[in-house]
Structures are given as structure tokens and as C-alpha cells.
Motif scaffolding. Sequence first.
Motif, PDB file in Angstrom:
ATOM      1  N   VAL A   1       0.851  -1.189   0.000  1.00 45.89           N
ATOM      2  CA  VAL A   1       0.000   0.000   0.000  1.00 45.89           C
ATOM      3  C   VAL A   1       0.888   1.242   0.000  1.00 45.89           C
ATOM      4  CG1 VAL A   1      -1.800   1.266   1.249  1.00 45.89           C
ATOM      5  CG2 VAL A   1      -1.761  -1.244   1.327  1.00 45.89           C
TER       6      VAL A   1
ATOM      7  N   SER B   1       2.293   4.763   0.843  1.00 44.53           N
ATOM      8  CA  SER B   1       2.150   5.448   2.133  1.00 44.53           C
ATOM      9  C   SER B   1       1.143   6.590   2.075  1.00 44.53           C
ATOM     10  CB  SER B   1       3.503   5.945   2.630  1.00 44.53           C
ATOM     11  OG  SER B   1       4.041   6.891   1.747  1.00 44.53           O
TER      12      SER B   1
ATOM     13  N   TYR C   1      -2.072   4.954   3.019  1.00 41.45           N
ATOM     14  CA  TYR C   1      -2.058   4.046   4.158  1.00 41.45           C
ATOM     15  C   TYR C   1      -2.622   4.701   5.414  1.00 41.45           C
ATOM     16  CZ  TYR C   1      -0.426   0.746   7.649  1.00 41.45           C
ATOM     17  OH  TYR C   1      -0.370  -0.158   8.672  1.00 41.45           O
TER      18      TYR C   1
ATOM     19  N   GLU D   1      -3.255   3.149   9.337  1.00 35.48           N
ATOM     20  CA  GLU D   1      -3.069   1.963  10.176  1.00 35.48           C
ATOM     21  C   GLU D   1      -4.399   1.365  10.620  1.00 35.48           C
ATOM     22  OE1 GLU D   1      -0.826   0.803  14.298  1.00 35.48           O
ATOM     23  OE2 GLU D   1      -0.003   2.419  13.066  1.00 35.48           O
TER      24      GLU D   1
ATOM     25  N   ALA E   1      -5.792  -1.205   7.911  1.00 37.78           N
ATOM     26  CA  ALA E   1      -4.910  -2.236   7.376  1.00 37.78           C
ATOM     27  C   ALA E   1      -5.671  -3.508   7.012  1.00 37.78           C
ATOM     28  CB  ALA E   1      -3.783  -2.541   8.363  1.00 37.78           C
TER      29      ALA E   1
ATOM     30  N   TYR F   1      -7.501  -3.181   3.691  1.00 37.74           N
ATOM     31  CA  TYR F   1      -6.665  -3.282   2.490  1.00 37.74           C
ATOM     32  C   TYR F   1      -6.576  -4.736   2.031  1.00 37.74           C
ATOM     33  CZ  TYR F   1      -5.131   1.403   3.853  1.00 37.74           C
ATOM     34  OH  TYR F   1      -5.092   2.721   4.216  1.00 37.74           O
TER      35      TYR F   1
ATOM     36  N   SER G   1       1.939  -4.684   9.607  1.00 35.13           N
ATOM     37  CA  SER G   1       2.468  -3.940   8.464  1.00 35.13           C
ATOM     38  C   SER G   1       3.894  -3.519   8.767  1.00 35.13           C
ATOM     39  CB  SER G   1       1.611  -2.715   8.161  1.00 35.13           C
ATOM     40  OG  SER G   1       1.657  -1.799   9.243  1.00 35.13           O
TER      41      SER G   1
ATOM     42  N   TYR H   1       3.809   0.579   2.449  1.00 41.39           N
ATOM     43  CA  TYR H   1       3.688  -0.371   3.549  1.00 41.39           C
ATOM     44  C   TYR H   1       3.323  -1.741   2.988  1.00 41.39           C
ATOM     45  CZ  TYR H   1       3.571   3.417   6.967  1.00 41.39           C
ATOM     46  OH  TYR H   1       3.888   4.490   7.745  1.00 41.39           O
TER      47      TYR H   1
END
Length: 149
Positions: free
Chosen positions: A6, A8, A11, A13, A16, A19, A34, A43
Motif C-alpha cells: 500500500v 504510504s 495508508y 493503520e 490495514a 486493504y 504492516s 507499507y
Amino acid sequence: MKCTLVPSNFYDENCAGEYLAQVFVDAPSGPVRSSFLSQYNAYLVWASDSSDEPEMLGILRDLGKCPDYNKILCAWDGSELSLAIAQGKTLLLANTYKAPDFTTAEYWIFLALRSLQLNPEISTICLRSPVSPEDEMSLYRYFKAVETL
């Protein structure tokens, strides 16, 4: 192990797991982890019940160790091929493929090279995991050189 890369810029968190769900029909179970790869400003995201990192993470970290401008690095564990290809510092491909035998692994390598219009005859392929002498010799038939990192 299923994983995805992914950028950045996209991205978050907290997203995640989403994704992975967007990329895989059967989203992997287990805690989502990640790791930031600064050289690609991206990531790598994966889910696993074990503490093991995906082979793709090691491949992306080691891709810069390949000697040529066309960087081809792979690992085959007997059932899955992990492959990354870059030109200079530009990542062109990072993927895993089901490969129950080395002939299938070679098929995926050559299909990827063909789709990127890269000539194996002028390229060095680097292996992150050792292969049998017969499989290494098979690669020598197509590549300028075969190296194990």
C-alpha cells in the motif's frame, strides 16, 4: 502468506485489515501487521497467526542488493513463488504465485518478465532461497547469470 503493498499516501493503520479484504476474496485471518518500506514509500500489509514475516518483506528489503539495473529477486519454498522486479530504484512488480513445482515457478518468472518487456538473456536473476542444482542450471539456460543472496 497473503500480503499487499500500500503506498504510504493511502495508508491508514486503522484500515490495514480493509486493504487485505479489498485484495483477497477470502481475507486472511489473524492479526494484521504492516511494515514500512522507505525505499518504496509504501507499507507491506499482511495477516498471520504466527510471528513470521512474509517472504515478500525480505524480498523487498533485499531487492536493492541485486547487481544489475534490472533487479529480479525471487524465493521459492516448494509451493509458492515470491517475486519482485525493479528497474533501478523503481519497483515494477511484487507478487506471489502458487507454484507446486519449479517448472511452474519458472513459468511465472518468465510471464512477469514478458509482461514487463524485460529480456532475461541480459539480466541476472537473484534467488533469496537456494534451489536444487538442476533448477539453478535450468535458470542458467535463460539468464545471463544466477546469484543467491
